[in-house]
Design a protein around this motif. Structure first.
Motif, PDB file in Angstrom:
ATOM      1  N   ASP A  12      -9.084   1.850   1.123  1.00 54.34           N
ATOM      2  CA  ASP A  12      -8.382   1.512   2.245  1.00 54.34           C
ATOM      3  C   ASP A  12      -8.879   1.904   3.447  1.00 54.34           C
ATOM      4  O   ASP A  12      -8.168   1.692   4.715  1.00 54.34           O
ATOM      5  CB  ASP A  12      -7.021   2.116   2.086  1.00 54.34           C
ATOM      6  CG  ASP A  12      -6.193   1.363   0.940  1.00 54.34           C
ATOM      7  OD1 ASP A  12      -6.671   0.164   0.799  1.00 54.34           O
ATOM      8  OD2 ASP A  12      -5.088   1.863   0.729  1.00 54.34           O
ATOM      9  N   HIS A  63      -9.046   7.058   6.485  1.00 60.36           N
ATOM     10  CA  HIS A  63      -7.603   6.331   5.868  1.00 60.36           C
ATOM     11  C   HIS A  63      -7.024   7.779   5.502  1.00 60.36           C
ATOM     12  O   HIS A  63      -5.768   7.951   5.853  1.00 60.36           O
ATOM     13  CB  HIS A  63      -7.713   5.370   4.805  1.00 60.36           C
ATOM     14  CG  HIS A  63      -6.614   5.058   4.207  1.00 60.36           C
ATOM     15  ND1 HIS A  63      -5.528   4.409   4.902  1.00 60.36           N
ATOM     16  CD2 HIS A  63      -6.131   5.177   2.753  1.00 60.36           C
ATOM     17  CE1 HIS A  63      -4.659   4.074   3.953  1.00 60.36           C
ATOM     18  NE2 HIS A  63      -4.846   4.685   2.729  1.00 60.36           N
ATOM     19  N   HIS A 102      -3.899   8.179  -2.753  1.00 63.99           N
ATOM     20  CA  HIS A 102      -2.669   7.301  -2.522  1.00 63.99           C
ATOM     21  C   HIS A 102      -2.200   6.717  -4.084  1.00 63.99           C
ATOM     22  O   HIS A 102      -2.894   6.131  -5.061  1.00 63.99           O
ATOM     23  CB  HIS A 102      -2.580   6.163  -1.791  1.00 63.99           C
ATOM     24  CG  HIS A 102      -2.686   6.753  -0.240  1.00 63.99           C
ATOM     25  ND1 HIS A 102      -2.987   5.952   0.938  1.00 63.99           N
ATOM     26  CD2 HIS A 102      -2.005   7.833   0.222  1.00 63.99           C
ATOM     27  CE1 HIS A 102      -3.004   6.736   1.810  1.00 63.99           C
ATOM     28  NE2 HIS A 102      -2.257   7.602   1.626  1.00 63.99           N
ATOM     29  N   VAL A 111       0.518  -1.151  -0.024  1.00 64.06           N
ATOM     30  CA  VAL A 111       0.179   0.084   0.051  1.00 64.06           C
ATOM     31  C   VAL A 111       0.715   1.082   0.064  1.00 64.06           C
ATOM     32  O   VAL A 111       1.871   1.434   0.158  1.00 64.06           O
ATOM     33  CB  VAL A 111      -0.853   0.250   1.120  1.00 64.06           C
ATOM     34  CG1 VAL A 111      -1.796   0.960   0.769  1.00 64.06           C
ATOM     35  CG2 VAL A 111      -1.217  -0.998   1.608  1.00 64.06           C
ATOM     36  N   CYS A 112      -0.068   2.076  -0.116  1.00 63.32           N
ATOM     37  CA  CYS A 112      -0.127   3.310   0.432  1.00 63.32           C
ATOM     38  C   CYS A 112       1.013   3.489   1.232  1.00 63.32           C
ATOM     39  O   CYS A 112       1.866   4.325   0.759  1.00 63.32           O
ATOM     40  CB  CYS A 112      -1.474   3.360   1.472  1.00 63.32           C
ATOM     41  SG  CYS A 112      -2.633   3.022   0.239  1.00 63.32           S
ATOM     42  N   HIS A 131      -3.508   3.551  -5.977  1.00 61.80           N
ATOM     43  CA  HIS A 131      -4.995   3.727  -6.401  1.00 61.80           C
ATOM     44  C   HIS A 131      -5.191   4.712  -7.331  1.00 61.80           C
ATOM     45  O   HIS A 131      -6.535   4.570  -7.955  1.00 61.80           O
ATOM     46  CB  HIS A 131      -5.867   3.990  -4.942  1.00 61.80           C
ATOM     47  CG  HIS A 131      -6.033   2.964  -3.905  1.00 61.80           C
ATOM     48  ND1 HIS A 131      -6.977   2.221  -3.411  1.00 61.80           N
ATOM     49  CD2 HIS A 131      -4.797   2.669  -2.970  1.00 61.80           C
ATOM     50  CE1 HIS A 131      -6.483   1.239  -2.586  1.00 61.80           C
ATOM     51  NE2 HIS A 131      -5.425   1.778  -2.165  1.00 61.80           N
ATOM     52  N   HIS A 160      -9.089   7.173  -3.165  1.00 63.36           N
ATOM     53  CA  HIS A 160      -8.694   8.196  -2.461  1.00 63.36           C
ATOM     54  C   HIS A 160      -7.258   8.393  -3.260  1.00 63.36           C
ATOM     55  O   HIS A 160      -7.112   7.930  -4.172  1.00 63.36           O
ATOM     56  CB  HIS A 160      -8.274   7.691  -0.828  1.00 63.36           C
ATOM     57  CG  HIS A 160      -7.365   6.832  -0.668  1.00 63.36           C
ATOM     58  ND1 HIS A 160      -7.876   5.089  -1.189  1.00 63.36           N
ATOM     59  CD2 HIS A 160      -5.954   6.236  -0.183  1.00 63.36           C
ATOM     60  CE1 HIS A 160      -7.055   4.301  -0.962  1.00 63.36           C
ATOM     61  NE2 HIS A 160      -5.627   5.020  -0.366  1.00 63.36           N
TER      62      HIS A 160
HETATM   63 ZN   LIG Z   1      -4.374   4.205   0.724  1.00 62.56          ZN
END
Ligand SMILES: [Zn+2]
Length: 288
Positions: free
Chosen positions: A199, A180, A102, A19-20, A105, A100
Motif C-alpha cells: 500500500d 504506509h 493491515h 483498504v486498510c 493483506h 504490511h
Molecule cells: Zn494497508
C-alpha cells in the motif's frame, strides 16, 4: 543490436480501495460469498489476483506457489481454487509474504497457515499483529485492531530484507520504513520485472498513511523514491485495460478532449495507449 527493453510492472493496488482504512468495517459488512477472484497474468509466471482488499501477487511454478498478501480469511478457499485452476502446479502455496499488517493483506494468514503455508513478513508486521492497537491518521480516523491469534503471526520475520528462491526467481522483500506503516515491504520479482508495492502505492485517491501504526508522509515519499530508483528508468506502471476504463483514468481531460461524440473518446484513447505501450497482441502484456 537491438536494445533489450525492460518493462517492469507494478501491481497497482487499485483493488485496495476498501483498504486498510476500512478493514474492520469491510470485514463486518462485506458479503464475501459474493466476491469472485479474478486472475490476471502479469508477466511470465507472475499473476495478480483481485478479490476484496489489497491485490495479491503470485509466483506460480514448478516449485510451488508464493503469494504476496492474502486478503481476507473467508476468501482463502477461493484464492486456493483460483490458483489451482491455472493448472500450472499441484503444489501448494508454500510461502505467504505480507506487505504490511493491515487486515485486508493479512486476513487470510490463519487459513493459509493451517494448510501449511509459511508466513513471512517484516519484524513490525508480527509485532503489530500480535499486539493489536489503533490504526489511523493520528486524528479523526481511528480504527481498533484486535490482537491476532497465534496462527496469524508470521513465523519468519526479517529486519531489512529477505529473499525467497523459488520457481527460478530470487523473490526479494525489502523493508521500507515508516511509509504506509512501519512494517512495509515492497516485493521484487526481478526475473519477471514485476514489483508489488503493497500500500505504498495506491491509485484510489489520497493515500492512507497510517500514522498511528508508524507510517509517515516523508517515509512514503522516500519509499517511492527508493523503490523507483531500483527500477529501470523506463519503468511502466501497467494495469489491466478493463481496470483503466473502469477507473476512468482520463476523466480530468475528458470534457475538453473527448466529448461524448468524439471520434477518439476516452475509452478509445485508453485502448490506444495500452495497445501501443504493450505491443498488444492478445495477451495482457507482451514481455521481452
Ligand atoms: Zn494497508
Amino acid at each position: 543490436m537491438s536494445k533489450r527493453i525492460r518493462t517492469w510492472m507494478a501491481l497497482a493496488l487499485v483493488g485496495a480501495a476498501l483498504v486498510c482504512g476500512q478493514t474492520a468495517m469491510a470485514q463486518q459488512n462485506q458479503d464475501f460469498s459474493k466476491v469472485q477472484i479474478k486472475v490476471t497474468r502479469v508477466s511470465g509466471n507472475i499473476y495478480m489476483l483481485e478479490g476484496a482488499g489489497g491485490n495479491i501477487g503470485a509466483s506460480v511454478g514448478e516449485d510451488g506457489i508464493v503469494i504476496v498478501d492474502d486478503q481476507f480469511a473467508p476468501l482463502a478457499d477461493k484464492i486456493q481454487a483460483a490458483l489451482k485452476e491455472l493448472k500450472i502446479t499441484d503444489k501448494p502455496v508454500r510461502f505467504v509474504i505480507n506487505t504490511h499488517y493491515h487486515g485486508d493483506h493479512t486476513g487470510g494468514n490463519v487459513p493459509f497457515n493451517n494448510v501449511g503455508s509459511t508466513l513471512i513478513a517484516q519484524d513490525n508486521v508480527r509485532k503489530r499483529l500480535e499486539a493489536g492497537g489503533t490504526a489511523g491518521n493520528g486524528g479523526s480516523i481511528k480504527m481498533d485492531v484486535k490482537p491476532a491469534e497465534k496462527a496469524a503471526l508470521p513465523i519468519i520475520t526479517f529486519e531489512h530484507d529477505v529473499t525467497v528462491h523459488l520457481n527460478g526467481e530470487d523473490i526479494r522483500a525489502l523493508h521500507f520504513p515508516s511509509g504506509h506503516t512501519d512494517g512495509d515491504s515492497i516485493i521484487f520479482f526481478p526475473k519477471n520485472n514485476v514489483v508489488h508495492m503493497g500500500d505504498d502505492f495506491v491509485r484510489y485517491g489520497f493515500p492512507f498513511i497510517d500514522v498511528a501504526s508508524g507510517g509517515s508522509v516523508q517515509g512514503m515519499i522516500d519509499a517511492m523514491e527508493k523503490a523507483t530508483a531500483q527500477l529501470p528508468a523506463d519503468v511502466k506502471v501497467i494495469q489491466s485495460l478493463d481496470r483503466m476504463k473502469q477507473e476512468k483514468i482520463l476523466e480530468p481531460w475528458r470534457e475538453k478532449w473527448a466529448p461524448e461524440k468524439a471520434f477518439i473518446n476516452a475509452d478509445a484513447f485508453i485502448e490506444t495507449l495500452y495497445n501501443s505501450l504493450t505491443s498488444h497482441k492478445g495477451e495482457f502484456v507482451k514481455h521481452n
